[in-house]
Write an enzyme that holds these catalytic residues in place. Structure first.
Site, mmCIF file in Angstrom:
data_model
loop_
_atom_site.group_PDB
_atom_site.id
_atom_site.type_symbol
_atom_site.label_atom_id
_atom_site.label_comp_id
_atom_site.label_asym_id
_atom_site.label_seq_id
_atom_site.Cartn_x
_atom_site.Cartn_y
_atom_site.Cartn_z
ATOM 1 N N GLU A 261 -4.562 -10.199 0.466
ATOM 2 C CA GLU A 261 -5.419 -9.918 1.608
ATOM 3 C C GLU A 261 -6.734 -10.257 1.397
ATOM 4 O OE1 GLU A 261 -4.732 -6.558 3.728
ATOM 5 O OE2 GLU A 261 -2.554 -6.196 3.541
ATOM 6 N N GLU B 12 0.878 -1.114 -0.088
ATOM 7 C CA GLU B 12 0.060 -0.059 -0.017
ATOM 8 C C GLU B 12 0.855 1.211 0.072
ATOM 9 O OE1 GLU B 12 -4.130 -1.570 1.960
ATOM 10 O OE2 GLU B 12 -2.624 -1.140 3.394
#
Length: 1024
Positions: A521, A458
């Site tokens: 994820e 991220e």
């Protein structure tokens, strides 16, 4: 960038340079990154990693002197000389300040706790000064000595014996310094000034507690003047996988040997067998060994076959042991191949975290995590979002876990201001990005368990990620590179997303993209969660391009607190007055902070189990067994079958397993006696267990199981209490405001106006504290709340008024029939200031034996209203806490997470079935319940019989308390038992971070009827 800095800093000048605010100063005098290599004096200590007993190794873990400063500018300039007198406190190393009583823990997901002004950080930059003394043996006098810090958050300065040595940053990677010129035989001292923030903190904005300190091992090593600094082990393949070329390349560092030649020996061992031995004499800086190994035992997560590669300098001056695992990783035909076979990733994300020590995790912590993973069929770990301690990778290689090794890199905070890739696309930060890639790859390149490199998490995407990928592929082209936000850029070898919905994932299966697809994820396991996980696993198993994914996450990051009353609970964001914070978003694990499995982990184990069974020709008692291991046959397992009749074990035996190659299936006959009792429910269960103990489990441990229901004939209703002609009909009389119904051995009391049951005595024993009433609310789960985006389904429930329903009884009628008393209660239910939500008819039929047939008819009065539950709640008198049920269990199940629940008869207690989530919420539900009873220790109580099935649960906490409590310490335990009997409860979903509850698992917005019979029972009766 790897050459030691030449800058010499006087003790009084270290602060004036502000190295911690300069992204170009990544270190001063730190040694170049290299493979994880510990010098030993014998092969035995090297192989066992028994470094504490080795003469070339000195651990500096233990108690250090310490002083905390609110700002680095408050530290004396000459702290390198003054630390002994300044540091008056004592702390444990490894450890974190905040878990030792200094500063305060702060949990935040993507926000940066300081202003976004890279590379600068606030002047009020807290710091901790550490000091300790240590001994150097005389035998180390003519050798090179180094000190290594395996992990320090976020940056630190180092002094030895009062002299400045160096500086380093990059929290989760080792920092090694050559201190040969600073130490002397005998007593020495080390001083560390550890800063909370530095320019590197902008690259470490991960979803975790923000803690500081020396949180990993600190140790000294002694090596010869000319020693092996680095070793790279690579594999080339000849005839398929039948022949491997082991390529070993090493770098020698000369620290003043005078140019003498060194004898370098390499020896490959498998257990006690020597595979080869080679020797070379060199005066240079490099050495190479290349050897062909025929028919090597291949390493995989299922078969973690390891060899020991011993490399020595001049016999015993330096001995290294490197674990060798022959394996081949490929991306081919849109799949991930290991040793030529397609594999699936059934993985988890894992933080290094301990509820008492923060970032510091012991070897015992690591082993416990790995053993738990292996016992639950987890085969892979993503080291989110930084390289884990080296010992963890040693253990993964030994136990057999695949690892995605992730760089210590995340700049999530820039997404908040709309510049996600600001640093990633800024060439001025390239060196800092490369530093993190290089230190990870160089340290971990020899670990067999590492099958992916990840560029971080991220951080948007930019040229710096591309530079990282180029570097990695140059150093180690054998492993694929991953990074989610690269999307389809050519710098990555696998395409990934996170928390995608099921339709998107299925679309990816059919894309023409040649690279495989991965969810890095998914299945966000926050509180009571992981609903519809079977949909993801089903997609992975069906489509070859979908190679699996990593559940978020393995362990809940709660910090333990203890109150003066002895109560223990776990804290989350905001509990320490920390701002900003993201509340309980760190409480999102498959195990609790103490590593006790959550129910979602049991579901995951079942869904990914490596042996699957389905019904075959049941008339011939046949089932089909499939071996879904990729490398193992089933020779290491034995099988047991059991036949259950109405939930009780009726027959069992051993099942002869056929020879099954990986991914092969065969039909097997189970030799049970064909059941003949009409109306009984029969289920055949197959269980697959270990024949021999494994490193992670005992003999007989269950790996997989399946239940197959057999066709049912007729019905098998529980016998009514009243048999015509044997028990007299009940009697109805009125006394004041109450209606009293009496029969054989019981008296029950209803309010005449509202029809609410307020008492039920069976043989003189009061069973009810509050009678059945309509219920449509549950204590919201974290998925219901969706605490980050505040857009969970709970908001819809509150808008409808379901959180505070009031009952308005329109009529309550009592009627005596020939055999029963009938009570009809018509009511509407709504919240103050809102129109009613529901209209209900509650019908009781009470016979002379005390049985209450209850029918609840529910009609919604608003459109598109899908409540958390529809059913009845009653509160039983104190002492009724022995719980039996016939349904799925033994753990909690919900409509979208129940495949792991076996249909049997279970016995427990109400408290034992309560799941103590860190933030209290709905829990303990049972699905496909045929009947459930709650009794006292003598066997007296109630049994609830469904027509045909229901969901049910019980607890010693009120719904209001469970809804409002923020921590377990706020729960008020009741002596009474709250009993929920539901037509249906809403599924769990994954709305906290992922797909909401699917439509098929919502409670329908339509008129429904729910029927249940309440029967008084005592110890003389056989509950079936």
């Amino acid at each position: 960038m790897w050459q030691a800095g030449k800058e010499r800093i006087k003790n009084m000048e270290w602060k004036r340079e502000n190295h911690w605010e300069n992204q170009h100063v990544l270190h001063i005098n730190r040694m170049p990154p290299h493979a994880h290599l510990i010098t030993c004096d014998s092969e035995e200590t090297a192989r066992k990693r028994d470094y504490a007993s080795d003469s070339y190794y000195r651990s500096l873990n233990g108690t250090w002197d310490f002083c905390y400063f609110e700002s680095v500018w408050d530290i004396p300039d000459q702290i390198g000389l003054d630390a002994r007198s300044v540091c008056r406190d004592r702390v444990a190393v490894p450890g974190c300040w905040q878990t030792s009583g200094y500063d305060k823990p702060l949990y935040v997901n993507r926000d940066m706790p300081i202003p976004l002004n890279p590379p600068y950080v606030p002047d009020d930059n807290p710091a901790g000064v550490y000091y300790r003394e240590f001994q150097i043996p005389d035998e180390w006098r003519e050798r090179q000595t180094s000190i290594t810090f395996d992990g320090v958050d976020a940056a630190f300065y180092l002094w030895i014996n009062g002299k400045f040595v160096g500086y380093s940053q990059g929290s989760h990677m080792p920092s090694e310094f050559d201190i040969s010129g600073y130490v002397r035989p005998g007593n020495n001292s080390v001083t560390v000034c550890n800063l909370k923030w530095c320019d590197g903190s902008y690259l470490e904005c991960q979803d975790k507690w923000r803690l500081s300190g020396i949180f990993r091992d600190v140790y000294l090593m002694s090596r010869p003047r000319k020693y092996i600094e680095d070793v790279h082990v690579r594999y080339e393949w000849g005839d398929g996988l039948q022949e491997a070329i082991l390529h070993v390349e090493g770098i020698l560092r000369d620290c003043g040997s005078g140019g003498d030649s060194s004898v370098i020996r390499a020896k490959l061992m498998r257990q006690d067998k020597e595979i080869f031995r080679e020797e070379t004499v060199t005066a240079g800086q490099r050495f190479v060994f290349e050897k062909t190994v025929s028919s090597p035992a291949l390493w995989s997560h299922e078969t973690p076959e390891l060899y020991d590669l011993f490399i020595s300098v001049n016999e015993t001056e330096q001995i290294l042991c490197i674990p060798v695992g022959f394996r081949k990783i490929e991306i081919r035909d849109r799949q991930l191949l290991l040793n030529g076979r397609p594999i699936k990733i059934y993985g988890v994300n894992r933080h290094d975290f301990n509820p008492d020590t923060g970032y510091y995790v012991t070897k015992e912590d690591m082993v416990r995590d790995i053993v738990t993973m292996k016992r639950h069929n987890i085969n892979a770990v993503r080291t989110s979002h930084y390289p884990n301690a080296p010992e963890f990778l040693c253990l993964c290689s030994e136990y057999g876990l695949l690892v995605m090794d992730e760089a210590d890199l995340e700049t999530h905070s820039f997404q908040v201001v709309g510049e996600y890739g600001r640093l990633s696309g800024d060439p001025d930060w390239e060196e800092a990005y490369l530093d993190r890639a290089a230190r990870m790859v160089q340290r971990d390149k020899n670990f067999p368990c590492v099958i992916f490199w990840s560029l971080g998490n991220e951080s948007g995407f930019g040229c710096n990620h591309q530079a990282m990928s180029r570097y990695i592929k140059e150093v180690d082209p054998s492993r694929p590179v991953h990074y989610l936000h690269a999307l389809e850029d050519s710098c990555v070898d696998v395409i990934s997303r996170m928390y995608s919905d099921f339709d998107f994932v299925e679309e990816q299966a059919h894309m023409e993209e040649p690279r495989p697809f991965l969810l890095n994820e998914y299945g966000h396991s926050m509180g009571n969660s992981m609903g519809s996980l079977n949909r993801y696993i089903g997609l992975f198993d069906t489509h070859k391009r979908l190679i699996g994914g990593f559940i978020w996450e393995f362990c809940e990051q709660g910090i333990r607190m203890r109150g003066g009353d002895g109560k223990e609970w776990f804290c989350y964001g905001g509990d320490f007055g920390d701002e900003p914070n993201n509340g309980q978003f760190c409480i999102d694990g498959m195990v609790d902070p103490d590593r006790n499995p959550r129910p979602g982990l049991l579901e995951f184990k079942k869904l990914v189990q490596p042996v699957k069974v389905r019904a075959g020709n049941l008339k011939n008692q046949e089932v089909v067994i499939q071996n879904t291991y990729r490398f193992l046959r089933l020779n290491h397992l034995y099988a047991v079958w059991e036949l259950y009749e109405d939930g009780r074990l009726a027959e069992s035996g051993k099942l002869l397993l056929p020879e099954l190659a990986p991914m092969e299936e065969k039909t097997v006959r189970i030799p049970y006696h064909c059941p003949e009792k009409a109306g009984c429910e029969y289920i055949v269960e197959c269980s697959f267990r270990l024949k021999e103990a494994a490193s992670w489990s005992e003999v007989g441990f269950e790996i997989a199981y399946e239940q197959i229901p057999l066709p049912k004939k007729g019905t098998n209703e529980l016998p009514a209490k009243q048999q015509k002609g044997l028990i007299s009909p009940p009697r109805l009389r009125y006394e004041g405001k109450n209606a009293i119904i009496e029969g054989e051995n019981y008296v029950t009391v209803f309010t005449a106006r509202t029809g609410r049951c307020i008492s039920y005595k069976w043989k003189g024993r009061e069973l009810i504290a509050q009678g059945p009433h309509f219920q449509a609310w549950r204590a919201p789960t974290d998925n219901d709340l969706s605490p980050v985006n505040r857009d969970g389904i709970e908001r819809e429930w509150v808008d409808f008024g379901l959180d505070a329903l009031c009952e308005q009884v329109m009529s309550a009628d009592f009627e005596e029939t020939q055999d029963n008393i009938e009570i009809r209660v018509n009511a509407v239910h709504g919240k103050h200031s809102l129109y009613p939500c529901y209209q209900t008819l509650l019908l009781y039929r009470i016979d002379g034996g005390g049985a209450m047939d209850i029918t609840l008819k529910v009609t919604p009065l608003k459109e598109n209203m899908h409540p958390p539950r529809l059913g009845l709640t009653l509160t039983l008198a104190a002492g009724l806490d022995v719980m039996k049920w016939y349904g799925r269990g033994p753990h909690q199940t919900y409509s979208d997470i129940m495949e792991s629940g076996r249909v049997r008869i279970y016995e427990s207690t109400v408290d034992a079935e309560f799941v103590p989530y860190v933030r209290p919420q709905e829990n303990g539900n049972k699905t496909e319940v045929r009947w459930m009873s709650l009794m006292d220790r003598g066997g007296t109580g109630f049994l609830a019989k469904a027509h045909p099935l229901m969901e049910a649960g019980a607890m010693h906490y009120s719904l209001e308390n469970l809804t409002s409590a923020g921590h377990t310490c706020e729960l008020q335990h009741m002596e009474e038992t709250v009993w929920n009997l539901d037509y249906k409860q809403c599924g769990i979903g994954n709305g906290a971070c992922g797909p909401r509850t699917l439509p098929e698992y919502l409670v329908p917005c339509e008129t429904v009827e729910f029927k249940v019979t309440l029967l008084p029972v005592d110890g003389n009766e056989d509950i079936r």
